[in-house]
Design a protein around this motif. Structure first.
Motif, mmCIF file in Angstrom:
data_model
loop_
_atom_site.group_PDB
_atom_site.id
_atom_site.type_symbol
_atom_site.label_atom_id
_atom_site.label_comp_id
_atom_site.label_asym_id
_atom_site.label_seq_id
_atom_site.Cartn_x
_atom_site.Cartn_y
_atom_site.Cartn_z
ATOM 1 N N ASN A 88 29.942 6.323 42.498
ATOM 2 C CA ASN A 88 30.170 7.351 44.054
ATOM 3 C C ASN A 88 30.315 8.159 44.561
ATOM 4 O O ASN A 88 31.453 8.653 44.545
ATOM 5 N N ASN A 106 30.459 8.882 47.329
ATOM 6 C CA ASN A 106 31.512 9.255 48.722
ATOM 7 C C ASN A 106 33.186 8.375 48.355
ATOM 8 O O ASN A 106 34.230 8.786 48.689
ATOM 9 N N PHE A 107 33.101 7.651 47.059
ATOM 10 C CA PHE A 107 34.320 7.246 46.743
ATOM 11 C C PHE A 107 35.101 8.321 46.094
ATOM 12 O O PHE A 107 36.268 8.420 46.105
ATOM 13 N N LYS A 158 40.064 -2.408 43.518
ATOM 14 C CA LYS A 158 39.424 -2.384 45.505
ATOM 15 C C LYS A 158 40.959 -1.683 46.100
ATOM 16 O O LYS A 158 41.650 -3.039 45.895
ATOM 17 N N ASP A 163 43.493 -3.406 52.271
ATOM 18 C CA ASP A 163 41.905 -2.593 53.151
ATOM 19 C C ASP A 163 43.464 -3.330 54.178
ATOM 20 O O ASP A 163 43.664 -3.251 55.267
ATOM 21 N N ASN A 206 39.819 6.701 55.014
ATOM 22 C CA ASN A 206 38.525 5.687 54.385
ATOM 23 C C ASN A 206 38.260 5.491 53.226
ATOM 24 O O ASN A 206 37.723 4.742 52.781
ATOM 25 N N LEU A 207 39.778 5.234 52.693
ATOM 26 C CA LEU A 207 39.873 4.841 50.963
ATOM 27 C C LEU A 207 40.190 3.331 50.546
ATOM 28 O O LEU A 207 39.939 2.504 49.949
ATOM 29 N N LYS A 262 37.394 0.092 49.586
ATOM 30 C CA LYS A 262 36.866 0.783 49.184
ATOM 31 C C LYS A 262 37.279 -0.134 47.995
ATOM 32 O O LYS A 262 38.835 0.091 47.155
ATOM 33 N N ASP A 292 32.405 -5.484 45.843
ATOM 34 C CA ASP A 292 31.661 -6.293 47.103
ATOM 35 C C ASP A 292 30.675 -6.652 46.617
ATOM 36 O O ASP A 292 30.308 -7.507 46.856
#
Length: 263
Positions: A116, A118-119, A202, A205, A214-215, A218, A225
């Motif tokens: 990924n 973006n990750f 993960k 959050d 933004n991490l 995620k 997910d």
């Protein structure tokens, strides 16, 4: 004041931070500079790994040793049960966290980074220039996989680690179906070890770690997910909300020296 010599992104350090917060202990986080800072750490503790806790003249290395020291020295809000069966289960689950989840989640994180873009870029510091983020994001997955071979992260090793982690999380999810914590009616060392060492699978959050916003929340695709592990991550979210202090309530890494200072 207690001093925690750490890497902010270390999941073994996160295990200790969870315990310190649960016990309501005030501590200062001191970020160890990789390389030269670890030489200083060796001078102080006789080894180069974090976490290391300094309590006055006491120097304690290793997350489990730190947990047991805190339990002896600061017994309020105990984390190790006195009941023999619960105590045994607590230590078994902590061992599972340390030796299975903690080690294999590193390989899982590498897998997530290679899959990924973006990750991958989200892991970079917020001060990273946009052009550098683009360069990192543009690195082909095949090249990352080749680099991973040199670090013992072959495709077979990563697949095995992911399969084992899924089995661990499935078992933990079943344990948590009808109970608030892994052992008994109060959180224990087992809870904080499992919660902290699952950080790479993960990220929590919430404003608990000094990482790019933004991490937060995620994680590794296919695990973080997955609805199959929703029970586990919901439990972990509640544990954080109830006991982990947000960054605004604790010292941030920037408030301490960037390399450790030896008294």
């Amino acid at each position: 004041m207690l001093e925690l010599y750490q890497f902010e992104i270390s999941h073994y350090c996160e295990k200790v931070r969870l315990i310190l917060d649960y016990k309501g202990l005030t501590y200062k986080k001191i970020e160890v500079t990789p390389g030269i800072g670890q030489i200083d750490l060796y001078r102080m503790s006789g080894q180069r790994k974090v976490p290391v806790l300094k309590d006055g003249s006491e120097i304690i290395a290793d997350s489990t040793a730190i947990a047991k020291y805190l339990e002896r020295q600061y017994p309020e809000r105990p984390i190790i049960p006195t009941n023999p069966q619960q105590r045994a289960l607590c230590f078994l689950l902590e061992e599972l966290a340390d030796e299975s989840i903690g080690l294999k989640s590193r390989q899982a994180l590498f897998s997530g980074l290679s899959q990924n873009q973006n990750f991958r870029t989200a892991l970079l510091p917020t001060t990273t220039p946009d052009f550098l983020k683009q360069l990192v994001g543009a690195v082909p997955s095949d090249l990352l996989n080749v680099l991973g071979l040199g670090m013992g992260m072959s495709p077979d090793a990563i697949k095995s680690a992911l399969d084992d982690l899924k089995q661990d999380l499935e078992a933990l999810s079943m344990l948590l179906l009808d109970r608030p914590y892994l052992v008994g009616d109060q959180p224990t060392l087992a809870d904080f070890a499992v919660a902290g060492l699952s950080m790479y699978i993960k990220f929590p959050d919430g404003p608990y770690l000094d990482i790019p916003p933004n991490l937060r929340g995620k994680g590794v695709p296919g695990i973080a997910d997955s609805a199959a592990f929703e029970t586990f991550f919901n439990w972990r979210d509640r544990l954080y909300a109830d006991y982990r202090k947000p960054l605004t309530a604790t010292s941030s890494p920037g408030s301490g020296p960037t390399s450790i200072q030896i008294d």
